[in-house]
Motif scaffolding. Structure first.
Motif, PDB file in Angstrom:
ATOM      1  N   ALA A   1       0.820  -1.215   0.000  1.00 27.31           N
ATOM      2  CA  ALA A   1       0.000   0.000   0.000  1.00 27.31           C
ATOM      3  C   ALA A   1       0.845   1.251   0.000  1.00 27.31           C
ATOM      4  O   ALA A   1       0.314   2.332   0.133  1.00 27.31           O
ATOM      5  N   ARG A   2       2.175   1.093  -0.159  1.00 23.57           N
ATOM      6  CA  ARG A   2       3.015   2.205   0.267  1.00 23.57           C
ATOM      7  C   ARG A   2       3.722   2.940  -0.868  1.00 23.57           C
ATOM      8  O   ARG A   2       3.901   2.409  -1.959  1.00 23.57           O
ATOM      9  N   TYR A   3       4.087   4.180  -0.552  1.00 28.88           N
ATOM     10  CA  TYR A   3       4.914   4.965  -1.469  1.00 28.88           C
ATOM     11  C   TYR A   3       5.998   5.678  -0.673  1.00 28.88           C
ATOM     12  O   TYR A   3       5.926   5.756   0.549  1.00 28.88           O
ATOM     13  N   MET A   4       7.003   6.154  -1.398  1.00 28.20           N
ATOM     14  CA  MET A   4       8.138   6.804  -0.774  1.00 28.20           C
ATOM     15  C   MET A   4       8.257   8.216  -1.332  1.00 28.20           C
ATOM     16  O   MET A   4       8.096   8.421  -2.530  1.00 28.20           O
ATOM     17  N   VAL A   5       8.536   9.160  -0.443  1.00 25.48           N
ATOM     18  CA  VAL A   5       8.800  10.533  -0.892  1.00 25.48           C
ATOM     19  C   VAL A   5      10.283  10.808  -0.714  1.00 25.48           C
ATOM     20  O   VAL A   5      10.825  10.677   0.387  1.00 25.48           O
TER      21      VAL A   5
ATOM     22  N   THR B   1      15.938  12.189   1.769  1.00 28.80           N
ATOM     23  CA  THR B   1      14.820  11.769   2.609  1.00 28.80           C
ATOM     24  C   THR B   1      14.344  10.400   2.122  1.00 28.80           C
ATOM     25  O   THR B   1      14.546  10.052   0.960  1.00 28.80           O
ATOM     26  N   CYS B   2      13.746   9.632   3.032  1.00 30.70           N
ATOM     27  CA  CYS B   2      12.999   8.423   2.652  1.00 30.70           C
ATOM     28  C   CYS B   2      11.743   8.477   3.499  1.00 30.70           C
ATOM     29  O   CYS B   2      11.655   7.811   4.516  1.00 30.70           O
ATOM     30  N   SER B   3      10.786   9.291   3.119  1.00 28.83           N
ATOM     31  CA  SER B   3       9.581   9.427   3.936  1.00 28.83           C
ATOM     32  C   SER B   3       8.498   8.567   3.328  1.00 28.83           C
ATOM     33  O   SER B   3       8.089   8.776   2.194  1.00 28.83           O
ATOM     34  N   ASN B   4       8.057   7.591   4.112  1.00 25.55           N
ATOM     35  CA  ASN B   4       7.224   6.514   3.606  1.00 25.55           C
ATOM     36  C   ASN B   4       5.824   6.622   4.174  1.00 25.55           C
ATOM     37  O   ASN B   4       5.660   6.961   5.337  1.00 25.55           O
ATOM     38  N   SER B   5       4.821   6.330   3.351  1.00 22.90           N
ATOM     39  CA  SER B   5       3.458   6.374   3.870  1.00 22.90           C
ATOM     40  C   SER B   5       2.595   5.332   3.176  1.00 22.90           C
ATOM     41  O   SER B   5       2.892   4.886   2.071  1.00 22.90           O
ATOM     42  N   GLY B   6       1.509   4.967   3.865  1.00 22.73           N
ATOM     43  CA  GLY B   6       0.573   3.985   3.318  1.00 22.73           C
ATOM     44  C   GLY B   6      -0.778   4.623   3.051  1.00 22.73           C
ATOM     45  O   GLY B   6      -0.859   5.642   2.395  1.00 22.73           O
ATOM     46  N   GLY B   7      -1.828   4.019   3.584  1.00 22.46           N
ATOM     47  CA  GLY B   7      -3.174   4.526   3.326  1.00 22.46           C
ATOM     48  C   GLY B   7      -3.661   4.065   1.966  1.00 22.46           C
ATOM     49  O   GLY B   7      -3.395   2.931   1.540  1.00 22.46           O
TER      50      GLY B   7
END
Lengths: 81, 613
Positions: B75-79, B90-96
């Motif tokens: 479900a995830r992506y990386m910014v 940066t490796c800012s990761n989020s799901g949703g």
């Protein structure tokens, strides 16, 4: 010898008479050595539950020999953070 | 292509151009996706010496090949961008749900360059993209922005946006998606703000093709069955009490950072424990797309002064705003978490910076006039007031907005900032968990646990408990967990699922389950060795970005509190973190020089010779 035991979270209910903080009297007469794994057998924690054990705050394996007054902390395997 | 969409969307905000390009098949296989694809383009296209908040910086959103496939937690992506907090990647990761929707709109990744003259948002609707005016959204909270965007685009669209903190370029502003999920760390929201980019809105109905659907489904059934069985072995785990359930573990092991990391035990830990959160404030769980765990917390607080409804807090928020500030008021912590979500702030750095300010105040390095109030340990009202002020850069909030390093440095005491590479730590004390210290010091993004998490083997007993107080032998498993994290992040999966369920049970944590999923989904026929090498390639490519930005061993550091002052309480009493000894072992395990620079030979083995500048 006497071992102090504290149980936490999902393990709490498996202490003697529902207690989660108690002292365990262990027969170590005649100089018998007592390993952690043998003490764990005296508790009624089901085999199906995974847990971690600390002796005086340190992770120790099952063959570790216990001393009078050792503090045993048992808590379920939890992760995340 | 299967699993990958095979397309990258490029938007230049200065020129207002929108270009679609193909994702090269070999690059996709070699870098997997997400974090890997991100660092590939960062190294290719960004001057590592650029100013992070200038138009020259680029910002990349990248999904992985397993994102949106139905693989559990896919479900995830990386910014990825150059961080205004650290100056590193940066490796800012989020799901949703945003990442899957983005991919279904037709793309693996989005590369944003330049700077818009006035506020804009992107509307990516099933392969059609518009750069739209966002003047009417500027100044709005993330929740309000999301509601307004859904009503003016498509009610079924998904939104990633910044709040006032990102607009005001707070150096630890987050990008929030689906309202309450955060690409939280390192100030990615400030970079969006510097580009006048308020939001990215996506709607996608496309299919994600699977190379071998029968194999994929069969493996999925097997893995989900094994997961359900493993849940029975660990009752009261992540699903029941969320990540905050580990407050118990960290306090027992003496690694719950307390009073700006002066010690690792908090006498009021039960007040801020996950079980307390569940009993007092939990409304329901919230799961990301395709997640069988559901560690997210929908909560509601009715206590006067802290009323609100929203999501959180997680363990890291609870440590940072709780024990670290000596605050045992869980209602206040939860309320501050809601504010961070709505204003678009990273909860870890917010809490840790406040804790640092409290210590500076206690020691007389900051006074009441500068802070605008008394700032004592445990002050829950200060937490609420200063969180708001930080997002708007009002009063003392303007100084907090720079993070703890710059705040402490401005009064001549940088040693009181609990940071690595100027980024605040998550909640595990390295004096009582040696490998955590090594992981913080060597993480490409500075203080972080998510880019290789030794808490698993040092604190959680997964795959097996390893004495957290011993420093010898920690370099290799730390490297293995870092490599695994690179693969998880590149594939589009979540660490919480993949470490326990998709890696083997040795300390090498070989990504055996991820391999099965990737091969069934992509048809790329990775061997296990190739996949593990891809993880190493990503770690080394990130290291090269840092090296080219001027980083070396000197920046792989911890504050003296952790390496010189013995822990005063708990099981770690008397211990310090043996970072320098572990670093020697670690660089050797990496085949880097003793100064932490990847050797030319190592880079060539990984097809990274081109990153040498």
């Amino acid at each position: 010898m006497e071992i102090r035991v504290k149980l936490y979270a999902a393990i709490k209910k498996y202490g003697p008479e529902g207690q989660h903080k108690f002292n365990l009297e262990i027969d170590s007469s005649h100089g018998a050595e007592v390993a952690l794994k043998n003490v764990l057998k005296k508790l009624d924690i089901p085999d199906s539950i995974k847990f971690n054990v600390l002796i005086n705050g340190r992770y120790r394996h099952g063959d570790t020999l216990l001393k009078n007054g050792d503090a045993l902390v048992i808590f379920p395997l939890l992760d995340g953070g | 292509m299967h699993a990958w969409k095979g397309k990258i969307l490029r938007i230049d905000l200065t020129l207002r151009t929108i270009i679609e390009e193909n994702l090269d098949r070999k690059i996709a296989k070699d870098y997997i996706g997400g974090r890997g694809i991100g660092i590939f383009y960062m190294n290719k296209e960004l001057d590592p010496l650029c100013a992070p908040l200038s138009a020259e910086n680029i910002i990349i959103f990248a999904t992985g090949p397993l994102t949106g496939t139905g693989a559990p937690t896919g479900a995830r992506y990386m910014v990825m961008t150059k961080s205004p907090l650290t100056g590193a990647v940066t490796c800012s990761n989020s799901g949703g749900y945003f990442p899957t929707e983005f991919k279904k709109a037709g793309y693996d990744g989005l590369i944003i360059t330049g700077k818009a003259e006035t506020p804009v948002y992107l509307w990516i609707n099933q392969g059609q993209t518009e750069i739209r005016d966002a003047d009417h959204l500027w100044g709005k909270t993330t929740h309000h922005t999301t509601d307004m965007l859904l009503s003016e685009t498509d009610a079924k669209a998904r939104v990633a946006c910044i709040g006032p903190a990102g607009e005001n370029q707070v150096s630890f502003a987050a990008i929030m998606n689906d309202k309450d999920r955060a690409a939280g760390r390192s100030g990615v929201g400030a970079v969006m703000g510097s580009k006048n980019l308020k939001a990215v809105v996506v709607r996608g109905k496309g299919k994600i093709a699977i190379a071998n659907p029968d194999k994929f489904k069969a493996f999925n059934r097997e893995i989900l069955h094994a997961f359900q069985e493993s849940v029975k072995e660990t009752p009261l785990g992540l699903t029941v009490n969320g990540t905050a359930g580990v407050v118990l573990t960290t306090n027992l092991l003496g690694v719950l950072p307390t009073k700006n990391w002066q010690r690792g035990t908090f006498e009021n830990w039960e007040d801020i424990h996950g079980e307390t959160l569940t009993k007092k404030y939990l409304v329901s769980n919230k799961a990301c797309y395709a997640c069988p765990i559901g560690c997210g917390r929908k909560t509601k607080v009715e206590q006067a002064g802290f009323e609100g409804e929203g999501e959180g807090p997680e363990y890291e928020t609870i440590y940072a705003m709780g024990s670290n500030c000596m605050i045992n008021n869980l209602a206040a912590i939860t309320k501050a978490n809601y504010l961070c979500n709505e204003l678009g702030l990273d909860t870890i750095t917010m809490g840790a910076t406040l804790a640092c300010a409290m210590e500076l105040f206690e020691k007389g390095y900051l006074d009441e006039k500068e802070v605008g109030r008394v700032l004592n340990w445990g002050d829950a009202d200060a937490l609420i007031q200063l969180t708001r002020q930080t997002a708007f850069r009002e009063g003392f909030g303007d100084r907090l907005a720079q993070g703890s390093f710059r705040l402490a440095d401005s009064v001549g005491h940088p040693e009181l900032a609990m940071v690595s590479k100027k980024q605040e730590f998550p909640g595990y004390e390295p004096r009582g968990a040696q490998a955590m210290g090594l992981a913080y010091a060597t993480s490409p993004i500075g203080g972080s646990h998510m880019r290789g998490d030794p808490a698993y083997f040092e604190l959680f007993g997964i795959p097996q408990p390893i004495d957290p107080l011993e420093w010898k032998g920690k370099a290799k498993p730390t490297k293995s967990f870092q490599d695994l994290s690179a693969i998880i992040d590149a594939a589009g999966l979540c660490v919480f699922f993949a470490v326990r369920n998709l890696a083997d049970k040795t300390l090498e944590v070989k990504p055996t389950g991820i391999l099965e999923y990737l091969n069934a989904a992509t048809g790329s026929e990775y061997s296990l060795e190739e996949l593990m090498k891809a993880g190493e390639r990503i770690i080394n490519a990130e290291r090269q970005f840092l090296v080219n930005a001027g980083f070396s061993r000197r920046e792989d550091s911890l504050p003296p509190r952790l390496t010189r002052e013995p822990a005063p309480t708990g099981p770690a009493k008397g211990s310090v973190c043996h970072l320098e000894e572990m670093l020697d072992d670690y660089y050797q395990a990496q085949n880097w020089t003793s100064d932490g620079i990847p050797t030319e030979k190592r880079l060539k083995e990984l097809d990274l010779g081109w990153t040498i500048k």
